[in-house]
Design an enzyme around this catalytic site. Sequence first.
Site, PDB file in Angstrom:
ATOM      1  CG  HIS A  55       4.391   7.467   0.571  1.00 41.56           C
ATOM      2  ND1 HIS A  55       3.631   6.798  -0.199  1.00 41.56           N
ATOM      3  CD2 HIS A  55       5.493   6.934   0.289  1.00 41.56           C
ATOM      4  CE1 HIS A  55       4.126   5.849  -0.902  1.00 41.56           C
ATOM      5  NE2 HIS A  55       5.400   6.053  -0.513  1.00 41.56           N
ATOM      6  CE  LYS A  81      -7.823   8.357   9.011  1.00 44.67           C
ATOM      7  NZ  LYS A  81      -6.090   8.715   9.030  1.00 44.67           N
ATOM      8  N   PRO A  98     -12.547   1.418   3.140  1.00 46.28           N
ATOM      9  CG  PRO A  98     -11.839   0.136   1.484  1.00 46.28           C
ATOM     10  CD  PRO A  98     -13.161   0.308   2.316  1.00 46.28           C
ATOM     11  CE1 TYR A 124      -5.089   8.634   2.759  1.00 44.67           C
ATOM     12  CE2 TYR A 124      -2.919   8.848   3.893  1.00 44.67           C
ATOM     13  CZ  TYR A 124      -3.751   8.178   2.786  1.00 44.67           C
ATOM     14  OH  TYR A 124      -3.592   6.810   2.183  1.00 44.67           O
ATOM     15  CE1 TYR A 148      -4.920   7.740  -1.141  1.00 43.66           C
ATOM     16  CE2 TYR A 148      -7.138   6.704  -0.863  1.00 43.66           C
ATOM     17  CZ  TYR A 148      -5.869   6.796  -0.550  1.00 43.66           C
ATOM     18  OH  TYR A 148      -5.600   6.209   0.630  1.00 43.66           O
TER      19      TYR A 148
HETATM   20  P1  FAD Z   1      -9.299  -8.678  11.930  1.00 49.49           P
HETATM   21  O1  FAD Z   1      -7.888  -8.305  11.181  1.00 49.49           O
HETATM   22  O2  FAD Z   1     -10.292  -8.986  10.963  1.00 49.49           O
HETATM   23  O3  FAD Z   1      -8.625  -9.693  12.845  1.00 49.49           O
HETATM   24  C1  FAD Z   1      -9.784 -10.476  13.582  1.00 49.49           C
HETATM   25  C2  FAD Z   1      -9.229 -11.957  13.862  1.00 49.49           C
HETATM   26  O4  FAD Z   1     -10.265 -12.589  14.590  1.00 49.49           O
HETATM   27  C3  FAD Z   1      -8.907 -12.677  12.529  1.00 49.49           C
HETATM   28  O5  FAD Z   1      -7.677 -13.312  12.467  1.00 49.49           O
HETATM   29  C4  FAD Z   1     -10.001 -13.955  12.607  1.00 49.49           C
HETATM   30  O6  FAD Z   1      -9.807 -15.074  12.211  1.00 49.49           O
HETATM   31  C5  FAD Z   1     -10.305 -13.883  13.953  1.00 49.49           C
HETATM   32  N1  FAD Z   1     -11.627 -14.355  14.546  1.00 49.49           N
HETATM   33  C6  FAD Z   1     -12.691 -14.279  14.007  1.00 49.49           C
HETATM   34  N2  FAD Z   1     -13.731 -14.909  14.594  1.00 49.49           N
HETATM   35  C7  FAD Z   1     -13.200 -15.638  15.411  1.00 49.49           C
HETATM   36  C8  FAD Z   1     -13.536 -16.708  16.507  1.00 49.49           C
HETATM   37  N3  FAD Z   1     -15.151 -16.958  16.619  1.00 49.49           N
HETATM   38  N4  FAD Z   1     -12.844 -17.091  17.343  1.00 49.49           N
HETATM   39  C9  FAD Z   1     -11.523 -16.778  17.235  1.00 49.49           C
HETATM   40  N5  FAD Z   1     -10.878 -15.926  16.126  1.00 49.49           N
HETATM   41  C10 FAD Z   1     -11.832 -15.309  15.358  1.00 49.49           C
HETATM   42  N6  FAD Z   1      -8.356  -1.258   6.083  1.00 49.49           N
HETATM   43  C11 FAD Z   1      -7.453  -0.248   5.681  1.00 49.49           C
HETATM   44  O7  FAD Z   1      -7.202   0.582   6.380  1.00 49.49           O
HETATM   45  N7  FAD Z   1      -7.044  -0.503   4.352  1.00 49.49           N
HETATM   46  C12 FAD Z   1      -7.477  -1.421   3.531  1.00 49.49           C
HETATM   47  O8  FAD Z   1      -7.003  -1.291   2.252  1.00 49.49           O
HETATM   48  C13 FAD Z   1      -8.313  -2.485   4.022  1.00 49.49           C
HETATM   49  N8  FAD Z   1      -8.681  -3.558   3.130  1.00 49.49           N
HETATM   50  C14 FAD Z   1      -9.361  -4.417   3.479  1.00 49.49           C
HETATM   51  C15 FAD Z   1      -9.738  -5.507   3.156  1.00 49.49           C
HETATM   52  C16 FAD Z   1     -10.739  -6.406   3.507  1.00 49.49           C
HETATM   53  C17 FAD Z   1     -10.919  -7.760   2.721  1.00 49.49           C
HETATM   54  C18 FAD Z   1     -10.855  -6.538   4.807  1.00 49.49           C
HETATM   55  C19 FAD Z   1     -11.973  -7.468   5.455  1.00 49.49           C
HETATM   56  C20 FAD Z   1     -10.547  -5.276   5.654  1.00 49.49           C
HETATM   57  C21 FAD Z   1      -9.850  -4.437   4.999  1.00 49.49           C
HETATM   58  N9  FAD Z   1      -9.268  -3.322   5.858  1.00 49.49           N
HETATM   59  C22 FAD Z   1      -8.532  -2.420   5.108  1.00 49.49           C
HETATM   60  C23 FAD Z   1      -9.615  -3.101   6.910  1.00 49.49           C
HETATM   61  C24 FAD Z   1      -8.423  -3.729   8.070  1.00 49.49           C
HETATM   62  O9  FAD Z   1      -7.914  -4.655   7.454  1.00 49.49           O
HETATM   63  C25 FAD Z   1      -8.824  -4.003   9.583  1.00 49.49           C
HETATM   64  O10 FAD Z   1      -9.605  -2.867   9.948  1.00 49.49           O
HETATM   65  C26 FAD Z   1      -8.103  -4.627  10.340  1.00 49.49           C
HETATM   66  O11 FAD Z   1      -7.784  -5.834   9.884  1.00 49.49           O
HETATM   67  C27 FAD Z   1      -8.653  -4.558  11.727  1.00 49.49           C
HETATM   68  O12 FAD Z   1      -8.135  -5.443  12.613  1.00 49.49           O
HETATM   69  P2  FAD Z   1      -8.617  -6.561  13.633  1.00 49.49           P
HETATM   70  O13 FAD Z   1      -7.627  -7.044  14.435  1.00 49.49           O
HETATM   71  O14 FAD Z   1      -9.868  -5.631  14.517  1.00 49.49           O
HETATM   72  O15 FAD Z   1      -9.533  -7.441  12.790  1.00 49.49           O
HETATM   73  C1  DHB Z   2      -4.166   0.653   0.679  1.00 43.82           C
HETATM   74  C2  DHB Z   2      -5.528   0.542   1.095  1.00 43.82           C
HETATM   75  C3  DHB Z   2      -6.410   1.698   1.423  1.00 43.82           C
HETATM   76  O1  DHB Z   2      -7.540   1.395   1.760  1.00 43.82           O
HETATM   77  C4  DHB Z   2      -5.996   3.158   1.145  1.00 43.82           C
HETATM   78  O2  DHB Z   2      -6.718   4.005   1.507  1.00 43.82           O
HETATM   79  C5  DHB Z   2      -4.454   3.164   0.956  1.00 43.82           C
HETATM   80  C6  DHB Z   2      -3.551   2.189   0.454  1.00 43.82           C
HETATM   81  C7  DHB Z   2      -3.296  -0.354   0.307  1.00 43.82           C
HETATM   82  O3  DHB Z   2      -3.755  -1.439   0.339  1.00 43.82           O
HETATM   83  O4  DHB Z   2      -2.179  -0.071   0.196  1.00 43.82           O
END
Ligand code: FAD
Ligand code: DHB
Length: 390
Positions: free
Chosen positions: A72, A296, A292, A382, A200
């Site tokens: 995009h 980021k 979100p 962004y 948005y």
């Molecule tokens: P996570 O993806 O949280 O991975 C952590 C992993 O550690 C998980 O698999 C978990 O099961 C595991 N874990 C936890 N505790 C333990 C333990 N004690 N022992 C072993 N393993 C463990 N970001 C965006 O940019 N846009 C979005 O739309 C967006 N939507 C989101 C919606 C939700 C519901 C959530 C929770 C987050 C969202 N995010 C979004 C944020 C984005 O998904 C996260 O920033 C990203 O997943 C971070 O990755 P990570 O690997 O740091 O953590």
């Molecule tokens: C999506 C999530 C976001 O938080 C965003 O800013 C843009 C896209 C998504 O899930 O596609």
Amino acid sequence: MRTQVAIIGGGPAGLLLSQLLHLEGIDNVVLERRSRAYVEGRIRAGVLEPGTVELLTRAGVAERMRREALYHDGIHLAFDGRSTRIDFKALTGTGVTVYGQTSITEDLNEARTAAIGKLVFEAEDVALHDFNGPHPSVTYRRDGVTHELACDFIAGCDGSHGVSRASVPERAIRIFEREVPFGWLGVLSETPPVADELIYAHHERGFALCSMRSKTRSRYYVQCPLTDSLEAWPDARFWDELKRRIPKEDGARLITGPSVEKSIAPLRSFVAEPMQFERLFLAGDAAHIVPPTGAKGLNLACADAGALAAAFAAHYRGDDSGLDTYSERCLKRVWRAVRFSWWYTALTHRFDDDPFGARLQQAEFEMIATSRAAATTLAENYVGIFPGAA
Ligand code: FAD
Ligand code: DHB
């Protein structure tokens, strides 16, 4: 068992770190609490900065992304029915890639499962030991058997509710936090997206976001009270509310269908400092959370993993400067993203009982719609151009 780096958490941060270390010839084991199906089923982020795409390419897991992702050049920003396009390509020279976090996780899992035994799912009761000394270790239980993993370093990639950050003594860590007084209701549907680019939308009824996963799969969000339950949001109510919040011409084009996933996510800003405690390094959501709105969270998690992998690689070549400065370098980028995510959330959402704030939002939108400098600032943030940050 012994490894060089014990990685706790098999989300994007942990899996990407594991893959990058593997390519550097650094032995590592990922301990993930959940099953592979559960981790791959979690619907989360969808927008990748160019830097994240580059990292995934360097990690050798970009083949499917190259085939399936959408590219995009901009977004639409709508304010009370009026829409303006932010042309990232014209303003910054680059754009963003739309590719789901679930697909990234699948691609990384695929690459890592080739290294048999290095990716442990359903690891229960993970506990960190002695990371403030030269011989850290991690214990966990699998199928009723307790295992001990001795290591040189521990990487805490276990998200915001993980065990890694919780294992650090309270006095060694400083928390910065700001609550957001609403949540996002998200819906995934097997329907073509309403527009070619993301929308948005600020509306007096609340924020709405139109995103996508492919040309036939849409991801939509609406701002909702944190107290709402999913039962209060049958599909018909969701589509009706979304349609009311986006510009009329978009609403008229909206194709609805049954939701294949629906969830409510709380929004907050959270930073834990520092991101290093002797031989324990935090990465991704374990160290920081952003609302979100700016997309980021996933990008920051990948940037941390990239920085940490490079720092470990330098360490094993005899240079510790990367590890010594890891926290400081990452936090620069983190705070830039925290600032942007907060600002973008404040611009686009509805806040109760704040008429002064509502006028400021309107003025800010006018500024972005008419000033190239203001639009460029949004665009740079962004797409993840953070001059001066690692
Ligand atoms: P996570 O993806 O949280 O991975 C952590 C992993 O550690 C998980 O698999 C978990 O099961 C595991 N874990 C936890 N505790 C333990 C333990 N004690 N022992 C072993 N393993 C463990 N970001 C965006 O940019 N846009 C979005 O739309 C967006 N939507 C989101 C919606 C939700 C519901 C959530 C929770 C987050 C969202 N995010 C979004 C944020 C984005 O998904 C996260 O920033 C990203 O997943 C971070 O990755 P990570 O690997 O740091 O953590
Ligand atoms: C999506 C999530 C976001 O938080 C965003 O800013 C843009 C896209 C998504 O899930 O596609």
